[in-house]
Write a protein that holds these residues in place. Sequence first.
Motif, mmCIF file in Angstrom:
data_model
loop_
_atom_site.group_PDB
_atom_site.id
_atom_site.type_symbol
_atom_site.label_atom_id
_atom_site.label_comp_id
_atom_site.label_asym_id
_atom_site.label_seq_id
_atom_site.Cartn_x
_atom_site.Cartn_y
_atom_site.Cartn_z
ATOM 1 N N LEU A 69 0.665 -1.102 0.165
ATOM 2 C CA LEU A 69 0.126 0.073 0.228
ATOM 3 C C LEU A 69 0.706 1.137 -0.021
ATOM 4 N N ILE A 74 -5.638 2.160 2.918
ATOM 5 C CA ILE A 74 -7.131 2.034 2.231
ATOM 6 C C ILE A 74 -7.789 2.875 3.593
ATOM 7 N N ALA A 160 -11.226 4.697 -0.527
ATOM 8 C CA ALA A 160 -10.021 5.042 -1.328
ATOM 9 C C ALA A 160 -8.863 4.180 -0.929
ATOM 10 N N LEU A 161 -8.361 3.226 -2.066
ATOM 11 C CA LEU A 161 -7.223 2.261 -2.029
ATOM 12 C C LEU A 161 -6.225 2.787 -2.753
ATOM 13 N N TYR A 162 -4.999 3.106 -1.871
ATOM 14 C CA TYR A 162 -3.809 3.410 -2.881
ATOM 15 C C TYR A 162 -2.864 2.499 -2.715
ATOM 16 N N TRP A 163 -1.931 2.301 -3.771
ATOM 17 C CA TRP A 163 -0.868 1.037 -3.706
ATOM 18 C C TRP A 163 0.269 1.448 -4.406
ATOM 19 N N GLN A 164 1.405 0.650 -4.175
ATOM 20 C CA GLN A 164 2.462 0.817 -4.717
ATOM 21 C C GLN A 164 3.057 0.246 -6.081
ATOM 22 N N SER A 224 -3.934 5.460 -12.029
ATOM 23 C CA SER A 224 -2.889 5.478 -12.286
ATOM 24 C C SER A 224 -1.896 6.726 -12.286
ATOM 25 N N TYR A 231 1.237 7.661 -4.861
ATOM 26 C CA TYR A 231 0.979 6.401 -5.119
ATOM 27 C C TYR A 231 1.184 6.266 -6.660
ATOM 28 N N GLY A 234 -4.315 3.080 -7.811
ATOM 29 C CA GLY A 234 -5.205 2.835 -6.507
ATOM 30 C C GLY A 234 -6.704 2.865 -7.220
ATOM 31 N N HIS A 236 -10.683 4.054 -6.415
ATOM 32 C CA HIS A 236 -11.895 4.740 -5.639
ATOM 33 C C HIS A 236 -13.258 4.111 -5.989
#
Length: 772
Positions: A69, A74, A160-164, A224, A231, A234, A236
């Motif tokens: 993440l 999240i 909201a989910l933000y990832w690497q 993206s 990030y 992710g 939304h």
Amino acid sequence: MAVLLVLSLLLTVWGTAWAKPHPVSLDVTASDVVLSNGYVRAVFSRDRPAIYSLQADFYGNGDFGGNVLASPGIVLEREDGNGQVHSSSNGAAPGGVGVAVVQNTSVLVTVVLSSIVDDAANWAVNDTWTLSLSVHSRALEFDTQGRVTRTVLAMAVRHALYWQPQSVYALFDRGVVQMMNAPASGDFFGSTDTLSRVYALGGNHSIDILRERGASAGTVVVLSSESGAPYWGGLHVVLAGAYDRLDRWDIGWKGQRVVSIAAGTTWQTRASMAPNNFDFPVNGLTTAANMDPLDLRALLAGVYASPVGCLCTYDNLVEKGMRVAQIAPSIHHPVTAYGNTYNYFDPDNWIGLTAMMYSGDFYLIEQARLVLERSGSFLLPSGQLPHHFEGVKPTYIALSGATQTGPNLFWTLTCLRYVKESGDTAWLQSYMPKLRQSLSFLLSLRTPTGLLSCPGSLMIDVFIREHLTSDTNAMMVGLLIEFADAELFLGNTTGAGRLQAIASDITSAMNALLWNEEQNDHFVTQRNPDNTTRDFVDYDANLIAVANGVTSPDRSRAILKRIDGGRCTHGRATFVSELYYGPKDCFNGNVGDSWCSMARIGLFDAYARRRVGDQATFDDVILNPLRGDVLQYTWLRERYYCDGTQELNRTQYYFEYPAFVAMAIREVRYGINIRLTEISIAPFGPTVFSYHVGAVNVDYSDASVVFSLPGQDTKLVVITGMRPNATYTLNVRTIGPVPCPAPPPPVVASAHGTLTFNGFVSPVCEWTVSLK
């Protein structure tokens, strides 16, 4: 498509523990709530309510990789009309987050987190999250229910989910949307279509989210980024509000409508979130015993990172206002390769789609069918298939200007592969007229010699090859054998016999007319109408001939000895030819493919080694080096140099080499091959293994074989590597409501250890073959 639905329900049925299970643990402190087993570790912050860490260990040993993440993780968010984002991660409400432990055992932990709000000082939204983790699971279960507590003007309330991970893959009902490094001018993609699965990978970690279909309706926005700050990607999930610029990459929430979100608005969501410390998704992948971990990792990365990302099947991705089932030669990074051209079957998409179908994922198998039907809908009356599409327009000429036989040949083979992997024999019955039409185009090229006279190269379009060519004729033998099997399956024994006879005639004619009698170790490139020949000692044509059984054992050994003596043969599998194709030997002087290795040639090299039993070359110089490259780099370039390094001036993020690795692992190393009238389990090297990917399930040793495979018919089952002359009992277990047919009596293996019997093959029929 009912068979495919069954496949999707069977993905986690199989096996026993691959690693010693770690008990599930729950650690509740003043600041954090931590759920962990050997595969997953999730951390929720009580002070700044968010799941801010999600880690994984693919092997299940609790040796967790980095956080997948990105900050803040999240969260619950509300974005107001001024573009200000109110986030649960900014702080907890007075009184803090409620923590209720519902279950805390060594096999299952469930905890309920309540009073998660959007703004600690003046909240308008209150959410409750339920987190669950079980002992053998790769995924954290994430259920929410929430409500708006006061009417607000806002653009959206959302999870909201933000990832690497850098590359995102959204599998909508209407098609696939993939993106890497989207520019700021178009880094949000909104849709109201059902999004049941989204995953992201890159940077040696991944996250895979399955959303429950009943809870996955509504608007979602895929993210993206080209900067990675804060990030790389992710999601939304819009719980309330508006997002109007749909079905395209856009600037996101800037300028979206502000709406009144009424107090009392409620929602429920359910998702399964599986992190991984490698570059492939793992939701649904068993934690049971499986194949060599390096093989499994390379196979899954080879499928999910590259071929899936080449799909352009969602609205507007190819042409504004249109939804067409097309596939590009590379992933979107942020644009695809070869400038808005698609659906190459020369043989590109034969490799890419076959690898994708080897995922056993029913959604991806259906995506393959749609791509096949898109090209098939533009067959000319002559039966000629489009070479590719320029935008949405079909063209029948290669980029080089050549007319190739490859598109018809490999498209037809891919259609047959779809039927084998899906079990959708009703589609075969209905689509067979088109397949026969495609085959008729190829057969119209036959001459009185028995060979086809070809207008161009089979699968290297820039090379000038014409008239009686070795590449197409050798490949026709393989196609005719497979097509005859399809005719036999449909009860057309006369048609099957005719095709088998033509294959035999081509085999004889090739050995008589195209074999280099003087050097006695290869087929020439072509024979001309004046009976002269051209000869570049083509590695592709000669390997295809060996792979398809065109040659005798002696000639096969001679061919491979000649090829193995080449200076550049196996820098990486496999070089194009011994002699150089110069400007005069190529269309428009294009020598771009004259000094390189190609995965498509490596694939036939692998098949050829299997046919002659050369396991050492297959392992050491064909598969394992490329397996290592996929594991190291995930994405590979289009071609390799003579020295085994990637050609840096060729297409990045190309599908071909990773897809080749996936195909070679399944078909050659583990020897699992499904035909319409026969299935074979004939491993090439492994003597004891498990293979569990999608609906393909095999546990193998010379004393016991347990399997269930796609299909819905009685087939000849062939299993090699068993104990010579030993007797085996057969049992079948039904996994489903309809009983499977009774098994035959015990069978005896041949003197070479080959076991054969007829059995009903289906994903719901689990066969056990046991030494008596």
